[in-house]
Design an enzyme around this catalytic site. Sequence first.
Site, PDB file in Angstrom:
ATOM      1  N   CYS A  29       0.827  -1.210   0.000  1.00  0.00           N
ATOM      2  CA  CYS A  29       0.000   0.000   0.000  1.00  0.00           C
ATOM      3  C   CYS A  29       0.863   1.263   0.000  1.00  0.00           C
ATOM      4  O   CYS A  29       1.677   1.482   0.900  1.00  0.00           O
ATOM      5  CB  CYS A  29      -0.924  -0.023   1.218  1.00  0.00           C
ATOM      6  SG  CYS A  29      -1.701   1.540   1.615  1.00  0.00           S
ATOM      7  N   CYS A  37       0.351   3.524   3.011  1.00  0.00           N
ATOM      8  CA  CYS A  37       1.002   2.959   4.204  1.00  0.00           C
ATOM      9  C   CYS A  37       2.491   3.313   4.232  1.00  0.00           C
ATOM     10  O   CYS A  37       3.037   3.630   5.287  1.00  0.00           O
ATOM     11  CB  CYS A  37       0.830   1.447   4.233  1.00  0.00           C
ATOM     12  SG  CYS A  37      -0.886   0.885   4.201  1.00  0.00           S
TER      13      CYS A  37
END
Length: 437
Positions: free
Chosen positions: A66, A69
């Site tokens: 991600c 993230c």
Amino acid sequence: MAGWSSSGLRCMVLLFIQIFGSALSSSSTEGQWAVDGKVLELDESNFDSAISTFDYILVDFYAPWCGHCKRLSPQLDAAAPMLAALKEPIVIAKIDADKYSRLARKHDIDGYPMLKLFMHGVPVEYNGPRKADLLVRYLKKFVAPDVSILDSDSAVSNFVEAAGTYFPLYIGFGLNESVISKLATKYKKKAWFSVAKDFSEDVMVLYDFDKVPSLVAVRPSYEEKSIFYGPFEEEFLENFIKQNLFPLALPITYDTLESLDDDERKIVVTIVEDEDNEKSMKLVGILKSAASANRDLVFGYVGIKQWGDFAETFGVNKKTKLPKMVVWNRNEDFHTVIGSESIDEEDQASQVSQFLEGYREGRTIENRVSGPSVLGFINSLIGIKSVYLIVFIVAIIMLIQTIYKEEPTGNGIRDEADHPSSSVSETRESRPGEKED
């Protein structure tokens, strides 16, 4: 020992090993955690232990692939030592929710990254800022006293500075702590509360109140103040607190709409071309004045340039004359006022007053929100988990109907067992406007 049978000895030895092993395991569990300013890496084997060990722990549920993230990770690394140094330390931890999907499902993780603050084991979804310094200021709120006691001008100044600008502040001047303690506990997650016991006339001038007791609401981000002189009964106090959690004129975004979840008031939505230009700012000033006199409504504004999809749900297109005002019930209906379809540039204050008067008198037309973005934007209010649940229930109903329509056969059942169907749902990196700064 001669009187002991071999089986009895064996049971005693096993019991001793079990007791000693449990004590050793407990000791090692307690010793494996330390508040050292580093981000803890959790997995399924130690997650529950970490949650139960620390009174306050912020957990980052992430996925290695991600992008959001990856951008959040260094911010958490920078915030961790500052939070660990607090009088009531807050620990930051992370867990690969993609790898440990069972645990992620248990905690209702529906997007990456998702932050949850566990306070004494109870989880609360974190929707605050994600830059390190702002994140620290935001989280300080959760370990601060419900009501701070201030005994000097400098204490008031220090309290306001330490609180930062993210939350509204309520300062009771000459007010007994017991008067607001219950409501301070109830709204602790949304605002700072304090009581000033001793202060000078300079402070009275600064906060614009002329008698005590009084409760001053300060919204630093918007440079707004409101004064409440009573009556200091719970019903009236709570109304004042709720009405001042938001600015007089609220810029509409996914985050601000979600923050209104607990507010039952309808929203007066003003749609402009660009909310940052000079003409719009002048109109926002007029909306603030209207909001002061109409506290039973929330006043918000949005620019097509900033969030065109949202504006389209109210029937706004290239041919629409702007600014346009509607009253939205925060579901799928909104009202336009007959004779106030748009606002001209001249004498806008009178036109806003006429719009509100028409709405109060019921000279309205009810409409339904529409447009391609309506589902996504309503999702942001009711939560994507609810949408998933609805889709799941519909799918089950359709499956049951299909089974009953078909004549069951032994081979059919065996084939279905041998080749089970599976549904794959993509995990979003984030909900638009919710999971990144």
